[in-house]
Design an enzyme around this catalytic site. Structure first.
Site, PDB file in Angstrom:
ATOM      1  N   LYS A 200      43.212  -8.953 -16.345  1.00  0.00           N
ATOM      2  CA  LYS A 200      44.396  -9.499 -17.030  1.00  0.00           C
ATOM      3  C   LYS A 200      44.277 -11.018 -17.241  1.00  0.00           C
ATOM      4  CE  LYS A 200      45.861  -5.444 -17.233  1.00  0.00           C
ATOM      5  NZ  LYS A 200      46.947  -4.604 -16.831  1.00  0.00           N
TER       6      LYS A 200
HETATM    7  C1  LIG Z   1      47.362  -3.317 -16.410  1.00  0.00           C
HETATM    8  C2  LIG Z   1      48.698  -2.851 -16.803  1.00  0.00           C
HETATM    9  C3  LIG Z   1      49.612  -2.396 -15.836  1.00  0.00           C
HETATM   10  C4  LIG Z   1      49.278  -2.232 -14.391  1.00  0.00           C
HETATM   11  O1  LIG Z   1      48.842  -3.377 -13.743  1.00  0.00           O
HETATM   12  P1  LIG Z   1      47.911  -3.262 -12.423  1.00  0.00           P
HETATM   13  O2  LIG Z   1      48.062  -4.593 -11.800  1.00  0.00           O
HETATM   14  O3  LIG Z   1      46.534  -2.956 -12.906  1.00  0.00           O
HETATM   15  O4  LIG Z   1      48.475  -2.178 -11.562  1.00  0.00           O
HETATM   16  C5  LIG Z   1      50.866  -2.021 -16.263  1.00  0.00           C
HETATM   17  N1  LIG Z   1      51.216  -2.063 -17.568  1.00  0.00           N
HETATM   18  C6  LIG Z   1      50.359  -2.481 -18.524  1.00  0.00           C
HETATM   19  C7  LIG Z   1      50.815  -2.512 -19.937  1.00  0.00           C
HETATM   20  C8  LIG Z   1      49.065  -2.873 -18.177  1.00  0.00           C
HETATM   21  O5  LIG Z   1      48.212  -3.254 -19.139  1.00  0.00           O
END
Ligand SMILES: *Cc1c(COP(=O)(O)O)cnc(C)c1O
Length: 378
Positions: A200
């Protein structure tokens, strides 16, 4: 035409490396902050997030997925309730609804962004015969596009539903509020989530946060999480490495956006049969996480992804549509054709590719063009 594999040199290091991140981690180690429940790093990160997102309350937590689950629980979602969610979304969001014993109500994806289709949500909202179990709506902003939050918020406010705004992919995205003034994404949700997962825009390997200015939701969250120690914690070391990334977030987002726009221009200039899906609304400053590109057919997409993988190109598939999830597990009151279309035809250019130097874009596009040319039409 270039057909050699992408030189590894072209992609910047991931996770991001900088002197600031390194010294923040070292400082956390040296001061003993790493081994405290009540650490300076976590307090500083929470202050930074409250300020950046203009939120009254922030909770750090262990993942974006846990953040969504906690939001649902704070909204009172439980057995027998329903939650509206797009059939094209992060699959963990649907799982979280199910794990609470609630039933997902799948709506179509928007044709103009990747979020929930407003018309589908309205249809569900206006069907008094079937909507009495709905408690919440999850709306994610995906691949640099803003979902239509203002209308979703109106629908939710009219029915006393909780709007959960999933900002996991796009911290720092700016969109206009009701008055037309620019605000940072998270402003429309009653409650919003961030992820600090390993790919992210803000990363600590894992991690997440929940933002809200609703005192009732904040109090419910506190009672779910503080037992009395934090049941879903982010560590002080994770907090420490996030702080310098937030300090550079605007700069990094501007860079990602520049690269995305340049890729779009270069691809169109070369007449490649693959189309970049760029956020085109001038009042939105997107945060690109990965760049969505639409192939002409499912078979072309599959072949592009296969060849890209062979050549070490940073191109992958997107989420799978959840339209095939069985009727026993969810309600499907509207056609889910757009969700299926995205699922069939989208490829994603990786988060690392959006951090390359701008003057390397033509070389990157050469390789994309080469992969597409060898994958398509035969
Ligand atoms: C990555 C993501 C999540 C979950 O995040 P994690 O930290 O990987 O659990 C939730 N919603 C969206 C849209 C994502 O891209």
């Amino acid at each position: 035409m270039e057909s050699s594999p992408l030189e590894p040199l072209m992609l910047p290091k991931w996770p991001p490396q900088s002197a600031e991140i390194e010294s923040a981690a070292l400082e956390c180690l040296k001061t003993g902050d790493w081994g405290r429940y009540d650490s300076n790093a976590k307090r500083e990160l929470m202050d930074q997030l409250c300020n950046a997102f203009a939120a009254e309350h922030v909770r750090l937590c262990c993942s974006g997925t846990a953040a969504i689950e906690l939001c649902l629980r704070a909204a009172g979602v439980g057995r027998g309730d329903e939650v509206i969610i797009s059939a094209f979304d992060y699959p963990g969001n649907l799982r979280s609804v199910e794990l609470l014993g609630a039933r997902p109500v799948l709506v179509n994806a928007s044709k103009t962004n990747f979020g929930p289709d407003l018309e589908s949500v309205s249809l569900v909202a206006h069907d008094r015969a079937t909507n009495s179990a709905v408690r919440a709506v999850i709306a994610s902003h995906l691949y640099g596009h803003a979902s239509e939050m203002e209308h979703l918020r109106q629908i939710c406010d009219d029915r006393n539903w909780t709007l959960i705004e999933d900002v996991c992919q796009c911290p720092g995205m700016v969109y206009p509020n009701q008055a037309g003034d620019p605000v940072i994404a998270s402003a429309y949700g009653h409650i919003a989530t961030l992820s600090f997962g390993g790919s992210k825009p803000l990363t600590a390997g894992n991690g997440g946060a929940i933002l809200t200015s609703d005192p009732r939701l904040a109090a419910r969250l506190a009672s779910l999480v503080d037992r009395p120690s934090d049941a879903f914690p982010l560590s002080p070391l994770q907090a420490a490495v996030l702080i310098p990334q937030i300090n550079r977030l605007i700069e990094t987002n501007v860079h990602r956006q520049r690269v995305a726009l340049r890729i779009d221009v270069e691809l169109r200039r070369r007449g490649t049969p693959i189309q970049c899906l760029i956020e085109s609304a001038s009042e939105i400053e997107p945060t690109y996480y990965k760049l969505a590109m639409l192939a002409s057919s499912r078979s072309d997409r599959d072949e592009i992804v296969r060849r890209a993988h062979q050549q070490g190109m940073p191109i992958g598939e997107s989420f799978r549509s959840m339209s095939k999830v069985s009727e026993r597990r969810c309600r499907k009151p509207v056609p889910l054709d757009q969700a299926d279309d995205y699922s069939d035809r989208l490829c994603l250019l990786d988060h690392r590719a959006l951090l390359i130097e701008e003057d390397l874009v033509p070389r990157l596009v050469d390789r994309i063009v080469a992969v597409v040319a060898t994958s398509v039409g035969d």
